[in-house]
Design an enzyme around this catalytic site. Structure first.
Site, PDB file in Angstrom:
ATOM      1  N   GLN A   1     -21.475 -15.111  39.476  1.00 53.88           N
ATOM      2  CA  GLN A   1     -21.599 -13.660  39.371  1.00 53.88           C
ATOM      3  C   GLN A   1     -21.215 -13.091  40.721  1.00 53.88           C
ATOM      4  O   GLN A   1     -22.012 -13.116  41.673  1.00 53.88           O
ATOM      5  CB  GLN A   1     -23.031 -13.299  38.966  1.00 53.88           C
ATOM      6  CG  GLN A   1     -23.471 -13.986  37.669  1.00 53.88           C
ATOM      7  CD  GLN A   1     -22.772 -13.433  36.420  1.00 53.88           C
ATOM      8  OE1 GLN A   1     -22.897 -12.264  36.086  1.00 53.88           O
ATOM      9  NE2 GLN A   1     -22.010 -14.286  35.739  1.00 53.88           N
TER      10      GLN A   1
ATOM     11  N   ALA B   1     -28.652  -5.314  32.723  1.00 54.72           N
ATOM     12  CA  ALA B   1     -27.825  -6.523  32.834  1.00 54.72           C
ATOM     13  C   ALA B   1     -26.577  -6.280  33.682  1.00 54.72           C
ATOM     14  O   ALA B   1     -26.298  -5.155  34.093  1.00 54.72           O
ATOM     15  CB  ALA B   1     -27.441  -7.001  31.446  1.00 54.72           C
ATOM     16  N   HIS B   2     -25.804  -7.341  33.877  1.00 57.63           N
ATOM     17  CA  HIS B   2     -24.627  -7.259  34.752  1.00 57.63           C
ATOM     18  C   HIS B   2     -23.588  -6.265  34.236  1.00 57.63           C
ATOM     19  O   HIS B   2     -23.331  -6.180  33.056  1.00 57.63           O
ATOM     20  CB  HIS B   2     -23.976  -8.616  34.994  1.00 57.63           C
ATOM     21  CG  HIS B   2     -23.703  -9.463  33.811  1.00 57.63           C
ATOM     22  ND1 HIS B   2     -23.249 -10.756  33.922  1.00 57.63           N
ATOM     23  CD2 HIS B   2     -23.818  -9.233  32.475  1.00 57.63           C
ATOM     24  CE1 HIS B   2     -23.092 -11.258  32.727  1.00 57.63           C
ATOM     25  NE2 HIS B   2     -23.426 -10.373  31.837  1.00 57.63           N
ATOM     26  N   ASN B   3     -23.033  -5.510  35.192  1.00 52.92           N
ATOM     27  CA  ASN B   3     -21.938  -4.567  34.930  1.00 52.92           C
ATOM     28  C   ASN B   3     -22.312  -3.376  34.075  1.00 52.92           C
ATOM     29  O   ASN B   3     -21.439  -2.635  33.622  1.00 52.92           O
ATOM     30  CB  ASN B   3     -20.730  -5.303  34.327  1.00 52.92           C
ATOM     31  CG  ASN B   3     -20.175  -6.327  35.295  1.00 52.92           C
ATOM     32  OD1 ASN B   3     -20.514  -7.495  35.246  1.00 52.92           O
ATOM     33  ND2 ASN B   3     -19.391  -5.855  36.233  1.00 52.92           N
TER      34      ASN B   3
ATOM     35  N   SER C   1     -22.448  -4.867  30.527  1.00 55.16           N
ATOM     36  CA  SER C   1     -21.199  -4.085  30.487  1.00 55.16           C
ATOM     37  C   SER C   1     -21.293  -2.778  29.711  1.00 55.16           C
ATOM     38  O   SER C   1     -20.280  -2.109  29.510  1.00 55.16           O
ATOM     39  CB  SER C   1     -20.044  -4.925  29.915  1.00 55.16           C
ATOM     40  OG  SER C   1     -19.824  -6.050  30.733  1.00 55.16           O
TER      41      SER C   1
END
Lengths: 338, 338, 338
Positions: free
Chosen positions: C194, C235-237, C255
């Site tokens: 990541q 969460a990521h992004n 995302s």
């Protein structure tokens, strides 16, 4: 660290179409990549970016129109993982015990291990080769941490916790706290001592703020290769099978045994004392209240609607019994009329 | 510590059938027990193991066929809790303040209390007899911790928090953080200072990574004997009645008042500003949006089905209005035909 | 600090009806207030207390019957926030680095900043004016914390995290941990490094035990003025638009891009890779699985019913297909009869 595309192709057993000698030093999305970066295509959603990407190379499953050099592989997602692991190696750990750490004399700490600032390690803990324990973490007595496991700052392992090799444990994870066990007695709840422990396999990753309780009697067991997202709750005596993947904020209640390759979305609740066979998928926000004997996908997810519409749905739902009776009455009349 | 079965029988006011002098040193399940261990039977599910158990004794409600000695009691679950508490006494705490702790001069720390490594205690905190505060915890100014309370490592108590006697607070719990209070003003959210505090009763257990916010005005109050599982969220100004039990990942929104003996499953959401009477049970994953005036069990749990079947259910659910209209039309025609 | 009502009226641009010189030193509810305290009325629910309140003053939208002096404003909730902020100013921070902190030589720490006991700050961190970092927190390398941000004890920021100005980050928050990214390859899950980071805007408040992951490629971004309650998972992004408000235990999967002024209740799950437009409201416990293009309120909340009633509802729900067929049959017969 700079690689050539040809070298990366060897790593992932892929074919280059284009210039093998191009230098690659980092990753980026198709849209954002610049010279020297490698990107990947795993979803048709992003295919439009292929024609205009500035990436020096793209990992892809088959030849396609693009100015970039191609690295063609069977599984672009896996190849990307391998490439990124090489381009972004783990920070090299600094062997030794930080002077501010409090480590009991009875511990066995491998000389290649890193114990960060303010880490507290209780009696008889064993820490293997190249383990890294982040700042301000706590490792309870009699715990054992397998080699190359990476523990981020502010992790808590209660006494007797066993962690396998090559695990990654993120900040604020708590492993081995007491399970939720009480007996009701004359109006009050008596605590049932939780005398088992928590045992984590190899290659497990545990997301931030997740909690894995110790067993009540016997152990809570997380299998090899299991990946837990953030804020997961695993109750006492749960067993999670190898290579299972659990998305954020899901919980498994006590004594449930889960097979291998369990995959669940976020916000899923699984009741206690169940048995879930191998290869079960549960979609996000679902509730599992009974054992599952057949592999496959299971759901009780209900997606949103505009609130005014939704209220009517719920109203209808709660009048289903009356609707059903009305249908029965129609049937009755029609039968009479036959 | 070894006990005889006779001694344990006195402890729980039970009857021995068999050898009172048999030594007991630990607990185990019926299936796993060996000589020297005591087990228990509280669920018919495990009855098959009774005939073959190697346990030296079994706690049970009535005489039964087994090679083990029996300890017959009215409430085997509660008797087991008491026996296990004796066989697994709490670790004796080491009185004193660890040299790495940072404790403000103005605090009143009882000499029998234990303050672990790297613990930080701010101004005017009062810590009573035999309290234990685990490593790397933080105790904010003006807090008071009642006697024999056990605080595990990495717990955070914000300023002015009050904790009763004999509580157990697990790692990464946060008590007394600001409640979620904002006022909307010209397109931005203004913070409303949270000027109340969090008050925890006696004999409360709070699971790992749970959060109990301080009051906005006035206090958040957790009653005596309440047991909270891991990752519970209690918002500002909530009141939880005595002996309530809340399973993992459930949350109670602001200003809700909950009666005594509230029992809820995991992943339950209770809205704010409600009143819940005594003796209410809510099953896992349910949502409570209105006050509850009658004791009893409440649900909105929907268990999973195979995903393809489930999708059809949801489709039908969303067409309920049209189905209802079709029924009305049938009724209309039938009425005309009468 | 004591204020006069007249001075407070100037602060919030309000009109006094009554005695401008009355001294005000604290806030309380209408029911609990005593002399010297100011209260407010924003909900008709509490109007009955107006006639008997002992408050010295009440913030209110219009003149009303009460023994208290009135402070009349357009938006009493916002005015209350401003008044309370003045009456309860933030604790003045103590500039300097506590001797027990471990701060790398390469860091740039403003002299007005406070670094608490046992805080660990890695290489090249920049900490601006009047930042306060609570005890036992961890700040990873290359992070940047904007001026006047308040970080409570036991917070973890992974490397490269960017925090804006005037943020408030509560205890046990983890920002910048790895997102949940794995590629399946021959039966095992490969970790996808990541390599993005987490970027938090200005005036953001993040509740206790919340987790905001770093980006997989590119960044996770929280907009200005966003308020996150406790135990939120981002969460990521993910991108969260300015002034959004997310209640406890909700999660946003990877995302997803969320517009401005998103408001969601507790226990909401939002799937990954969605786009949510500005000004969307989602009620508590709902599940968002598709992008939302129209502003407005959305729900899939189902409130509890008594459990025995609920079981019948679910039974009916699962027999909807058969009910529908029965209706079709009635229609068929009626059609024949026409």
């Amino acid at each position: 660290m700079a690689w050539t595309l040809g070298k990366l192709a060897e790593l992932v057993n892929g074919q280059v179409k284009g210039d093998e000698s191009v230098a690659i030093d980092s990753v980026a999305t198709l849209a954002d990549a610049v010279k020297g970066q490698i990107s990947f295509l795993t979803s048709t959603k992003y295919k439009p970016f292929l024609a205009t990407t500035q990436a020096s190379a793209v990992i892809i499953a088959a030849e396609d129109e693009t100015p970039a050099n191609l690295l063609i592989v069977e599984n672009p997602h896996a190849a990307y993982a391998k490439v990124a692991q090489e381009l972004y190696p783990r920070t090299v750990i600094d062997p030794g015990i930080h002077p501010t750490a409090t480590v009991h004399d009875s511990c066995t700490i491998h000389e290649s291990a890193h114990i960060g600032p303010n880490v507290v390690v209780e009696e008889n803990v064993i820490i293997d080769e190249r383990v890294s324990i982040g700042a301000n973490s706590f490792i309870g007595r009699e715990s054992h941490i397998g080699k190359e496991t990476l523990i981020y700052p502010l992790v808590t392992l209660y006494h007797e916790t066993v962690i396998g090799m090559r695990c990654i444990i993120h900040s604020n994870v708590v492993i081995g706290a007491d399970g939720f066990g009480f007996a009701f007695d004359n109006g009050v709840w008596l605590k049932i001592p939780q005398v088992g422990k928590a045992v984590i396999g190899n290659d497990v990753e545990i997301g931030a703020c997740s909690t894995i309780d110790r067993g009540a009697i016997g152990d809570t067991v997380i299998g090899d290769g299991v990946k837990l997202d953030n804020q997961i709750q695993i109750a006492h005596n749960v067993q999670v099978g190898d290579q299972s993947v659990i998305a954020a904020q899901s919980g498994i209640a006590g004594s449930t045994k889960i097979g291998k390759h369990f995959m669940i979305g976020g916000h899923v609740a699984v009741s206690g004392h169940l048995e879930i066979t191998d290869n079960v998928v549960v979609t996000g926000k679902s509730t599992v209240t009974k054992s599952i004997k057949e592999p496959g996908s299971y759901s009780s997810t209900i997606p949103v609607e505009p609130s005014n519409k939704w209220r009517r749905y719920v109203g209808r739902f709660k009048r289903l019994e009356s609707l059903s009776k009305r249908v029965a009455k129609c049937e009755e009349i029609l039968k009479d009329k036959d």
